[in-house]
Structure formats: structure tokens, C-alpha cells
Enzyme design. Structure first.
Site, PDB file in Angstrom:
ATOM      1  N   GLY A   1      34.122  38.606  51.044  1.00  0.00           N
ATOM      2  CA  GLY A   1      34.605  39.475  52.164  1.00  0.00           C
ATOM      3  C   GLY A   1      35.681  40.164  51.933  1.00  0.00           C
ATOM      4  O   GLY A   1      36.044  41.153  52.572  1.00  0.00           O
ATOM      5  N   ALA A   2      36.627  39.671  50.953  1.00  0.00           N
ATOM      6  CA  ALA A   2      37.904  40.350  50.650  1.00  0.00           C
ATOM      7  C   ALA A   2      37.582  41.685  49.935  1.00  0.00           C
ATOM      8  O   ALA A   2      38.354  42.661  50.267  1.00  0.00           O
ATOM      9  CB  ALA A   2      38.824  39.573  49.889  1.00  0.00           C
TER      10      ALA A   2
END
Ligand SMILES: CC(=O)SCCNC(=O)CCNC(=O)[C@H](O)C(C)(C)COP(=O)(O)OP(=O)(O)OC[C@H]1O[C@@H](n2cnc3c(N)ncnc32)[C@H](O)[C@@H]1OP(=O)(O)O
Length: 527
Positions: A417-418
Site C-alpha cells: 500500500g505504501a
């Protein structure tokens, strides 16, 4: 009655009237008394006028409502009606560009805000918005003037409303130079940047006495709301310095990096630093082994003009860096993971810090360069219960909403997600680059192998050998630098030494970028 409070006399001719004007002005400029000035200096603080002099170009200050006095009565106020009513307002220039300013005079009612004081601030805020020029407040005030009751409170309401209306229209900078309580702390919180000075400035909603009465906790003013607390722990202040002179000099530097308003671009500077300056040193600065830390500020120093940049929130959420610098003279906002703090993970505070910075850059037409080296979001009960989902979403929202030029560069790793959040192509980055050392994946190879090859590893005669083999297989299949490039998810894999040139040429191309968001009143960002 003091000499300040005497009514004007009856001069007989025009010359007499002019002389009287000069006399009155001299009284207004001098302030209440020598004693009060000495007391201010004894605390290590400058007077409001001395601060304005430091902030603005020489002889550029033009004061407004210098002769204003309050009309309040009761509590002896009738007999104490100093000129300025405890706040000096006006405009001047910083490096030749117009800046509006108001400065509390602590020598008058402790800089506390009454009705007249507040309407002076309202007027100067309205002028700044109308003129489209930055507003700097030099805060040294005790909050609402107690003797004026609800009129003082209403005065703050008018400031808050204008702060909010001006948000994203003109840059607003709050410089905290004394004890600032209650309303005096909320207005700064609504502005773009908060500066503080160690030992002499504090911000709190209620002071130590109230805290002790309500919760029983004993704490000093500095321990509760001093510069270090707000620079490192709460994130309320963006910049903290040891003395007022340095602090105000840095305000001037920040102003030189900002546009006058949201319809202008930040001022361009001449740069002698060559666009095509190679950075071979970057290969040594960034270890190829993704688990080894390094200092990302050195990378920033290497790629910006003359190694010069201004870090925002330098000491809060240090696992992410937000900085303003120039590339070929053009101002850029840089967001970068810091692998030497918490391995550069995104957590609640890092997400909030970067989200606000991205929003600020977008509001003021500052292109954003994102440097990624991120192992993911920080796992943990604290983070989940603290709302990492909504805080992380703030950063996502800020990037997705940003219409300024956006370029991202993956230095080493970008997982999960980062990777998406940190300005991936899929959320609207205009150009994405990667160094040949990059690893973009849903997660690191070890974690991935443990999930997708769990059964094979468990059933193998030698599980460790199988795990090693599967990790290797996953790496060579998916985690090579060209996996994303082959799919068009990075626009190019570049030689690290050419980073500066690639970024500058991309920024130059994007200078004329124009993007519109769908028409709406405003979005509803996660809070
Ligand atoms: C919405 C809101 O803003 S609510 C917040 C209301 N404000 C407050 O509760 C703060 C009250 N004041 C204080 O706590 C302290 O005065 C501090 C911490 C701000 C400063 O403390 P010190 O540096 O010791 O200064 P000191 O207390 O002597 O105050 C300086 C002068 O300002 C006056 N003053 C201080 N606060 C106020 C105030 N809110 N209203 C009117 N006068 C005030 C003091 O009476 C004093 O006057 P004097 O010089 O005539 O004696």
C-alpha cells in the site's frame, strides 16, 4: 490617566496640528513605558516593532490603525486606552514582495485580544486576502482579553473564519514569540506554517495551572507547550529555533520559496548549478542491500540546487522528510522516506505530516517530487487502533487530489500500500522513474514466499532449503527492476547519476501542466 491617554489638545494652526500628530505618533510608537520594554527584553524577547523591523525590508513598513484605541469600559479600562490597542498591523515588503503583518505588543494588556485589537487584525487579514499577499502573524499574546468578555471571544471567531477563508489562497505564517494560550493557539493551527522559539514561546489551550486543577498533572509551561514539545511530539509547530533573530530570518527564507497567492507560481531564482550535473556519489550513498539504512537528506542535498533546502517538520515524524528546495531555480516540494528512521515506514504521524505538506504544495502551485524507499505501513495494534487507516488515507487523498506536476522516483524498495500511496502512477503521478536497484512488490520476498509457498515449504523434506529456493524464485520472477517498466508502471529506469538532470527536464516539461478536478463544493477528506 497616562500621557498616552490624554485627549489631543487644541493647536491653533496647521503647523501646530502637524506637530501634535507627530507627538501622538511618537507616543504610539514608543508604547506604554521604558519599564515595560525593559521587562520584555529581560525575558529574552524583542518588542513587536523590533520584530517587524527584522521581518521586513528596511523602511518598508506602513502601519495601519496606529491610533486605534479600545472603547471598552469596566475593570478600569476607561483609564487605560493605549494607542494600537496592543497589536501593530500593516504591510511592507520581504525581498521586494508585499507581505502583511500583525504583531502583538505584550507590553499592552499582555498582548491580550480585545474588540478593537481583533478588528484591527480582521482588517489587515481582509487586506491581505484582497491584495493576494502573504500574512505573517508575530504572536505574543495572552489570548482573549478577560475584561472584554464575549467581545474578545467574538474577535477570535472573526480571525478563525478569515484564517479558514484565506487557507489555500494566500500563504499564512504564524510566528510564536511568547506564551500563547487559548484562541492565540488556535489561529496558528489554522495557518500553513508555525514557527516557535525555544524557551520564550509556548502554545497551549489551557496553561499548567488549569491542567493541574483538572487532571492533577504538574508540568511547566515549556514542558506543556514549548517549542521542543510542539516540534518533536505534537507536530503543532513546523520550525523551532533558539532565538528570535534566527527564527525571523528563516521566515524570510520560507517566504522566498512561496508564491504570493494561489494564482501565482513560486518565484524562480537564477541557478548556477548545472542541470546536467552528474551525481555518481548517489551510488555510494544508497546501499544496494534494501535492509541497510542510509540518510535520505544526503540524497536530497545532492539533487537540489547548491545542496540547499528547507525541511518542514524536521523533527516530527522523522521517518518521512518534507522539504522545499529548488531545481534549476524552480521551487519544488520533496517528499521522501527516511530509511534511517524506523526503516522509512509510513505510520500515523508520517502520513499526517506528508499529507499536509502535499496539500500545501498543491494549493500554492509547487510541483511535488516524491523519493521512495519504503518497506510499507507500520504494522501493530497501536497503529491500527490509532486509526492508521484513516490517517494513511489522508496522504492518499492529498496525492490523488493534487493537480500540480507530480514526479516520483523509486530508489530502492516500494512495497504494498505504501508504494501506491507514495504517488504511484496509478494515483496520478505524471512521471514515475526507478533506479535499477528498485524492488516494487506487494511485500518483501521473504514474507511473500511464506504466504504463497507455505504448503510447499511445510511439506518439503528440508523446509529451510525450500524457503530459500522459493524466495530466490520470487525475487527473480517479480522483484527485478524491469518488472514494472515492462508493464509501463514506471516510465523509465534511470542511471542514479543522472537523477538531477532527469527530474529537472521532467519538471520543465510539466511547467505548463493544467488539470481540473470535477466541479464540487469541496471534497470530504478523511480526518
Ligand atoms: C479563547 C481564549 O483565548 S481563552 C484564553 C484566555 N487567556 C488566558 O487564560 C491566559 C491568561 N494569562 C496567563 O496565563 C499569563 O498572563 C501568561 C502565561 C499569558 C503570561 O504570563 P506572564 O508572562 O507572567 O505575564 P503576566 O501574567 O504578568 O501578564 C502580563 C500582563 O498582561 C495581563 N494579562 C495577561 N493575560 C491577560 C488576559 N487574558 N486578558 C487581559 N490581560 C491579561 C496581566 O494582567 C498583566 O498585566 P499588568 O502588566 O498590567 O500587570
Amino acid at each position: 490617566m497616562t500621557v498616552l491617554d490624554e485627549a489631543p489638545g487644541e493647536p491653533t494652526d496647521a503647523r501646530g496640528r502637524v506637530a501634535e500628530l507627530h507627538e501622538i505618533r511618537a507616543q504610539a510608537v514608543a508604547g506604554p513605558s521604558e519599564k515595560a520594554t525593559r521587562a520584555q527584553h529581560a525575558k529574552g524577547k524583542l518588542t513587536a516593532r523590533e520584530r517587524i523591523e527584522l521581518l521586513l525590508d528596511p523602511d518598508s513598513f506602513r502601519e495601519v490603525e496606529q491610533l486605534r484605541r479600545h472603547r471598552a469600559t469596566g475593570f478600569g479600562l476607561e483609564a487605560k486606552k493605549p494607542y494600537t490597542d496592543g497589536v501593530i498591523t500593516g504591510w511592507g515588503t520581504v525581498e521586494g514582495r508585499t507581505v502583511f503583518v500583525y504583531a502583538h505588543d505584550f507590553r499592552i494588556f499582555g498582548g491580550a485580544l480585545g474588540e478593537a485589537h481583533a478588528t484591527k487584525i480582521h482588517k489587515i487579514m481582509d487586506m491581505a486576502i484582497a491584495a493576494g499577499a502573504p500574512l505573517v502573524s508575530l504572536n505574543d499574546g495572552a489570548g482573549a482579553r478577560i475584561q472584554e468578555g464575549v467581545s474578545a471571544l467574538a474577535g477570535y471567531g472573526g480571525i478563525f473564519q478569515r484564517n479558514t477563508r484565506a487557507s489555500g489562497v494566500i500563504p499564512q505564517i504564524s510566528v510564536m514569540l511568547g506564551p500563547c494560550a487559548g484562541g492565540a493557539a488556535y489561529s496558528p493551527a489554522l495557518t500553513d506554517f508555525v514557527f516557535m522559539v525555544r524557551d520564550t514561546s509556548q502554545m497551549f489551550i489551557t496553561g499548567p495551572d488549569v491542567v493541574k486543577a483538572v487532571t492533577g498533572e504538574e508540568i511547566t509551561q515549556n514542558g506543556l507547550g514549548g517549542a521542543d514539545v510542539h516540534a518533536e511530539t505534537s507536530g503543532v509547530c513546523h520550525f523551532a529555533y533558539d532565538d528570535e533573530e534566527t527564527c525571523i530570518a528563516e521566515v524570510r527564507y520560507l517566504l522566498s520559496l512561496l508564491p504570493q497567492n494561489n494564482r501565482e507560481n513560486p518565484p524562480r531564482a537564477e541557478s548556477e548549478d548545472a542541470v546536467d550535473r552528474r551525481s555518481d556519489v548517489l551510488l555510494d550513498l544508497v546501499p544496494a542491500d534494501g535492509n541497510r539504512p542510509y540518510d535520505m537528506t544526503k540524497v536530497i542535498e545532492e539533487i537540489v540546487d547548491d545542496g540547499d533546502y528547507l525541511e518542514v517538520h524536521e523533527r516530527w515524524a522523522r521517518n518521512i522528510i518534507c522539504a522545499l528546495g529548488r531545481m534549476d531555480g524552480q521551487v519544488v516540494g520533496i517528499v521522501a522516506n527516511q530509511p534511517q528512521v524506523l526503516a522509512g515506514v509510513l505510520d500515523i504521524e508520517a502520513s499526517e505530516k506528508a499529507a499536509r505538506f502535499v496539500q500545501m504544495c498543491d494549493a500554492f502551485n509547487i510541483p511535488i517530487v516524491t523519493l521512495l524507499d519504503v518497506p510499507g505501513f507500520l504494522p501493530g495494534v497501536d497503529q491500527e487502533h490509532g486509526g492508521i487507516i484513516r490517517h494513511g488515507a489522508k496522504l492518499l487523498y492529498a496525492y490523488c487530489n493534487a493537480t500540480v506536476p507530480r514526479i516520483s522516483l523509486i530508489l530502492r524498495k516500494a512495497y504494498g500500500g505504501a508504494y501506491i500511496v507514495m504517488d504511484s502512477q496509478s494515483i496520478g503521478a505524471d512521471l514515475t522513474y526507478a533506479w535499477p536497484t528498485n524492488e516494487i512488490a506487494v511485500m518483501g520476498a521473504e514474507g511473500a514466499a511464506n504466504v504463497i509457498f507455505r504448503r510447499q515449504i511445510a511439506e518439503a523434506e528440508d523446509p529451510e532449503a525450500m524457503r530459500t529456493r522459493m524466495v530466490k524464485e520470487y525475487k527473480s520472477e517479480l522483484m527485478h527492476p524491469y518488472y514494472a517498466a515492462e508493464r509501463g508502471l514506471v516510465d523509465d529506469v534511470i542511471d542514479p547519476a543522472e537523477t538531477r538532470e532527469v527530474l529537472i527536464k521532467s519538471l520543465a516539461m510539466l511547467q505548463t501542466k493544467h488539470a481540473d478536478l470535477p466541479s464540487r463544493k469541496h471534497g470530504n477528506p478523511p480526518q
